[in-house]
Enzyme design. Sequence first.
Site, PDB file in Angstrom:
ATOM      1  N   HIS A 174      -3.881  -4.222   7.755  1.00 26.79           N
ATOM      2  CA  HIS A 174      -3.736  -3.219   8.299  1.00 26.79           C
ATOM      3  C   HIS A 174      -2.779  -3.228   9.547  1.00 26.79           C
ATOM      4  CE1 HIS A 174      -5.197   0.291  10.210  1.00 26.79           C
ATOM      5  NE2 HIS A 174      -5.599   0.538   9.036  1.00 26.79           N
ATOM      6  N   ARG A 207      -9.479   7.675  -1.188  1.00 27.29           N
ATOM      7  CA  ARG A 207     -10.462   7.946  -0.121  1.00 27.29           C
ATOM      8  C   ARG A 207     -11.641   9.466  -0.447  1.00 27.29           C
ATOM      9  NH1 ARG A 207     -10.584   7.663   5.495  1.00 27.29           N
ATOM     10  NH2 ARG A 207      -8.840   6.224   5.968  1.00 27.29           N
ATOM     11  N   GLU A 215      -8.657   0.287  -2.984  1.00 28.91           N
ATOM     12  CA  GLU A 215      -9.647   0.423  -2.113  1.00 28.91           C
ATOM     13  C   GLU A 215     -10.554   1.458  -1.825  1.00 28.91           C
ATOM     14  OE1 GLU A 215      -6.097  -1.919   1.492  1.00 28.91           O
ATOM     15  OE2 GLU A 215      -7.227   0.817   1.668  1.00 28.91           O
ATOM     16  N   GLU A 243     -10.808  -9.675   3.597  1.00 31.87           N
ATOM     17  CA  GLU A 243      -9.555  -9.150   4.303  1.00 31.87           C
ATOM     18  C   GLU A 243      -9.664  -8.964   5.203  1.00 31.87           C
ATOM     19  OE1 GLU A 243      -7.000  -6.395   1.931  1.00 31.87           O
ATOM     20  OE2 GLU A 243      -6.399  -5.318   3.457  1.00 31.87           O
ATOM     21  N   HIS A 247      -5.909   3.815  -1.567  1.00 26.35           N
ATOM     22  CA  HIS A 247      -6.951   4.196  -1.379  1.00 26.35           C
ATOM     23  C   HIS A 247      -7.145   4.596  -1.601  1.00 26.35           C
ATOM     24  CE1 HIS A 247      -9.791   4.319   3.073  1.00 26.35           C
ATOM     25  NE2 HIS A 247     -10.159   4.508   1.597  1.00 26.35           N
ATOM     26  N   THR A 277      -8.418   3.838   8.831  1.00 23.99           N
ATOM     27  CA  THR A 277      -9.664   3.004   9.091  1.00 23.99           C
ATOM     28  C   THR A 277      -9.453   2.308  10.237  1.00 23.99           C
ATOM     29  OG1 THR A 277      -9.232   2.504   6.565  1.00 23.99           O
ATOM     30  CG2 THR A 277     -10.788   0.564   7.582  1.00 23.99           C
ATOM     31  N   ASN A 301       0.500  -1.345   0.301  1.00 24.05           N
ATOM     32  CA  ASN A 301      -0.081   0.002   0.370  1.00 24.05           C
ATOM     33  C   ASN A 301       0.879   1.307   0.430  1.00 24.05           C
ATOM     34  OD1 ASN A 301      -1.607   2.385   1.270  1.00 24.05           O
ATOM     35  ND2 ASN A 301      -3.507   0.918   1.822  1.00 24.05           N
ATOM     36  N   ARG A 338      -7.154  12.996   1.106  1.00 25.26           N
ATOM     37  CA  ARG A 338      -6.217  13.339   1.648  1.00 25.26           C
ATOM     38  C   ARG A 338      -5.052  12.269   1.479  1.00 25.26           C
ATOM     39  NH1 ARG A 338      -7.361  10.199   6.661  1.00 25.26           N
ATOM     40  NH2 ARG A 338      -9.432  11.061   6.569  1.00 25.26           N
ATOM     41  N   HIS A 355       0.402   6.207   1.579  1.00 21.82           N
ATOM     42  CA  HIS A 355       1.384   6.672   2.610  1.00 21.82           C
ATOM     43  C   HIS A 355       2.552   8.032   1.201  1.00 21.82           C
ATOM     44  CE1 HIS A 355      -1.268   6.532   5.604  1.00 21.82           C
ATOM     45  NE2 HIS A 355      -1.074   5.533   5.565  1.00 21.82           N
TER      46      HIS A 355
HETATM   47  N1  PXP Z   1      -5.411  -2.726   4.152  1.00 20.19           N
HETATM   48  C1  PXP Z   1      -6.811  -2.293   4.369  1.00 20.19           C
HETATM   49  C2  PXP Z   1      -8.375  -2.352   3.516  1.00 20.19           C
HETATM   50  C3  PXP Z   1      -6.399  -1.042   4.263  1.00 20.19           C
HETATM   51  O1  PXP Z   1      -7.640  -0.108   4.706  1.00 20.19           O
HETATM   52  C4  PXP Z   1      -4.835  -0.723   5.037  1.00 20.19           C
HETATM   53  C5  PXP Z   1      -5.160   1.150   5.036  1.00 20.19           C
HETATM   54  O2  PXP Z   1      -5.344   1.991   4.228  1.00 20.19           O
HETATM   55  C6  PXP Z   1      -3.835  -1.523   4.583  1.00 20.19           C
HETATM   56  C7  PXP Z   1      -4.456  -2.700   4.407  1.00 20.19           C
HETATM   57  C8  PXP Z   1      -2.943  -1.451   4.629  1.00 20.19           C
HETATM   58  O3  PXP Z   1      -2.472  -0.466   5.975  1.00 20.19           O
HETATM   59  P1  PXP Z   1      -1.208   0.212   6.481  1.00 20.19           P
HETATM   60  O4  PXP Z   1      -0.928   1.163   6.115  1.00 20.19           O
HETATM   61  O5  PXP Z   1      -1.419   0.277   8.350  1.00 20.19           O
HETATM   62  O6  PXP Z   1      -0.523  -1.422   6.430  1.00 20.19           O
END
Ligand code: PXP
Length: 250
Positions: free
Chosen positions: A200, A46, A74, A159, A44, A105, A8, A50, A11
């Site tokens: 997550h 959003r 996402e 998931e 993601h 999330t 992901n 953001r 960030h």
């Molecule tokens: N899976 C989902 C569904 C998420 O919403 C997120 C965060 O956007 C992640 C995985 C990845 O989480 P993290 O960035 O905390 O590793």
Amino acid sequence: MIPRLGVNIDHVATLRQQRDEGYPSIVDAATHALRGGADQITIHLREDRRHIQDTDVQSVHLVTKEFGKPLNLEMGCSDEIAEIAIVSQPEWICLVPEKREEKTTEGGLDVMGEENFTKIKSMMAKLREGISDVKISLFVEADEEVMRKSIELGADAVEIHTGQYAKEFLDNGDTDSHIELYKKAYNVVKDTSVGYHAGHGLSLDSVIPLLQLNIFKEYNIGHWIVSQAVFEGLQPVIQKFCKVFKEHEL
Ligand code: PXP
């Protein structure tokens, strides 16, 4: 089978959005992640935009297609975002709950309430109609009844929200109770075609006990990878994950 790693890169976009200079490049981040061994890129989009922006979806998808890897988009159950998804045609969609005031999330989708169940069902139908061969995962809590409802919804995968487990792991707290729930929930889906994914809050350390369970086929990890990349670089961090994943072949 080696579990799949979805990286992901939200960030990287968070950092970019702090200023209007257009760097760090999300396209470069996707390229580096895939060169490092990621099996898919997760982003993601959003509603408040953001981090990931509308145009990022197309440009990241071009990169994943170049590498022959899926894009996992996402999104909340929003018609506006669904329209963008339909234009972008990602291979995977992960439906998540979304609250504007949350930092990230905070929990799994509510699939139990009748109203939410119907909303998710109609969003899934809309996405399946607009995106050819799309696969849909539902970001949910590890709960047996939730697994049954997800099967009823026709999800391609669930998931499992590992946020609480990951927090306990960092605080040296009770991770066992979460692991028990993951095993119980898995028993509901294991003989179905529904994939069992996790995501997550995970880090290189906290993912290991989950890998040892041999039940999750895919992990989506972002914040820790991007944070650690500040010190080591994106590719080396991802390579470390790939090495650990390989040691825990299913
Ligand atoms: N899976 C989902 C569904 C998420 O919403 C997120 C965060 O956007 C992640 C995985 C990845 O989480 P993290 O960035 O905390 O590793």
